[in-house]
Write an enzyme that holds these catalytic residues in place. Structure first.
Site, PDB file in Angstrom:
ATOM      1  N   GLY A   9       0.742  -1.168   0.067  1.00 17.85           N
ATOM      2  CA  GLY A   9      -0.025   0.050   0.091  1.00 17.85           C
ATOM      3  C   GLY A   9       0.744   1.179  -0.132  1.00 17.85           C
ATOM      4  CB  VAL A  10       4.361   1.799   0.677  1.00 20.68           C
ATOM      5  CG1 VAL A  10       5.467   2.972   0.460  1.00 20.68           C
ATOM      6  CG2 VAL A  10       4.308   1.387   2.138  1.00 20.68           C
ATOM      7  CG  MET A  12       8.958   3.624  -5.011  1.00 20.44           C
ATOM      8  SD  MET A  12       9.583   1.729  -5.144  1.00 20.44           S
ATOM      9  CE  MET A  12      11.260   2.015  -5.318  1.00 20.44           C
ATOM     10  N   PRO A  13       7.798   6.831  -5.387  1.00 21.92           N
ATOM     11  CG  PRO A  13       8.969   8.671  -4.811  1.00 21.92           C
ATOM     12  CD  PRO A  13       8.677   7.303  -4.410  1.00 21.92           C
ATOM     13  CG  LEU A  15      12.792   9.768 -12.294  1.00 22.86           C
ATOM     14  CD1 LEU A  15      13.423   8.745 -13.197  1.00 22.86           C
ATOM     15  CD2 LEU A  15      12.495  10.910 -13.200  1.00 22.86           C
ATOM     16  N   GLY A  16      13.518   8.118  -9.357  1.00 23.37           N
ATOM     17  CA  GLY A  16      14.398   8.418  -8.154  1.00 23.37           C
ATOM     18  C   GLY A  16      15.815   8.879  -8.440  1.00 23.37           C
ATOM     19  N   GLY A  18      19.921   7.375  -7.922  1.00 23.52           N
ATOM     20  CA  GLY A  18      20.746   6.450  -7.423  1.00 23.52           C
ATOM     21  C   GLY A  18      22.342   6.716  -7.124  1.00 23.52           C
ATOM     22  CE1 TYR A  48      25.197  -0.241  -4.741  1.00 19.69           C
ATOM     23  CE2 TYR A  48      23.785   1.608  -4.474  1.00 19.69           C
ATOM     24  CZ  TYR A  48      23.856   0.296  -4.835  1.00 19.69           C
ATOM     25  OH  TYR A  48      23.026  -0.253  -5.624  1.00 19.69           O
ATOM     26  CG  HIS A 107      22.926  -5.459  -3.136  1.00 23.17           C
ATOM     27  ND1 HIS A 107      23.622  -4.225  -2.697  1.00 23.17           N
ATOM     28  CD2 HIS A 107      22.834  -5.279  -4.367  1.00 23.17           C
ATOM     29  CE1 HIS A 107      23.913  -3.596  -3.800  1.00 23.17           C
ATOM     30  NE2 HIS A 107      23.430  -4.136  -4.840  1.00 23.17           N
TER      31      HIS A 107
END
Length: 283
Positions: A9-10, A12-13, A15-16, A18, A48, A107
């Site tokens: 139900g969240v 999420m955009p 386009l983000g 990275g 990262y 990951h």
């Protein structure tokens, strides 16, 4: 910003921003610039090495936490994997300086995946991660996880670009309520992507760059994209993709670029399995 609704139900955009391969010393400024440009989805990972810099940029931005969508990722854990997954999560959360993450991804599809996933389910139920998912899972591994666990991954972040389009896999994920997210959307420029005549021709018709065409192609398919740049002008350009739409013919033209194979590495390759499984993070 357009959003996708996850199976939790969240929102999420689609386009983000990275931060893979952005050095720690450059990450804080890059994220600061990205937030100023309008990005609200940030994607990092323990492997990262720049979670702390992302966290500093978030803290100094004064943007309300509820307006941000922060993703980080769990790397392969030694036994006892369930306990170590929770420890690794707390380490990431402390580095980010946050009380929760919006999305926590496994990951790599290696190690004691089931123990790692059980720990992630606990983190999700406790509200420490608003959604949990995976990355680099091929169909067989994803379906195994879906069928044999209580919580279905909300997201699978996989290599997706014009030369490796994952259309059939996206359909399969959709059937099971899993949102596809692209990494390597520009294929890191491989196969001369930025001078590709098909992509260039489409860009000329819309007055857009090849990068914008690729991002529009991804998001128009319902694929979440997380392009990376350290240049503020490119960040703004990558965000400016919602004022045009690709035609059915243009989408079909891009479909002809499919090669059906990874341009980076095959997670079924024994050498890759050995290398990724043996790698461990400091701290």
């Amino acid at each position: 910003m357009q959003t996708v609704t996850l199976n939790t139900g969240v929102e999420m955009p689609i386009l983000g921003f990275g931060v893979f391969q952005i050095p720690q010393e450059e990450t804080e400024q890059a994220v600061t610039d990205a937030l100023a440009a309008g990005y609200r989805l940030l994607d990092t990972a323990s492997s990262y090495g720049n979670e702390e810099a992302v966290g500093r940029a978030v803290k100094n931005s004064d943007i309300p936490r509820e307006e941000l969508f922060v993703t980080t990722k769990l790397y392969v854990q030694d036994a006892p994997a369930e306990e170590n997954t929770k420890r690794a999560f707390e380490t990431s959360l402390n580095k980010l300086g946050l009380d929760y993450v919006d999305l926590y991804l496994m990951h790599q599809p290696y190690g004691d995946v089931y123990s790692q996933w059980r720990a992630m389910e606990d983190l999700y139920r406790a509200g420490r991660a608003k959604a949990i998912g995976v990355s680099n899972f091929y169909p067989d591994r994803l379906l195994d996880l879906v069928i044999n666990n209580e919580v279905t991954p909300a997201v699978n972040q996989i290599e997706t670009h014009p030369f490796f389009q994952r259309a059939d896999y996206q359909d399969l994920m959709r059937e099971h309520g899993v949102q596809i997210e692209s990494w390597g959307g520009f294929a890191e420029g491989k196969n001369d992507l930025f001078t590709n005549p098909v992509l260039n021709g489409i860009g000329e018709k819309h007055g857009k760059s090849v990068a914008q065409v690729v991002l529009r192609w991804l998001t128009q398919r319902g694929v979440v994209a997380i392009p990376k740049s350290v240049r503020a002008d490119r960040m703004a350009e990558n965000l400016d993709i919602f004022d045009f739409e690709l035609t059915d013919d243009q989408m079909a033209s891009i479909a002809t670029l499919e090669t059906g194979a990874s341009l980076f590495f095959d997670h079924h390759d024994p050498a890759i399995v050995s290398w990724l499984s043996a790698r461990r993070l400091d701290g």
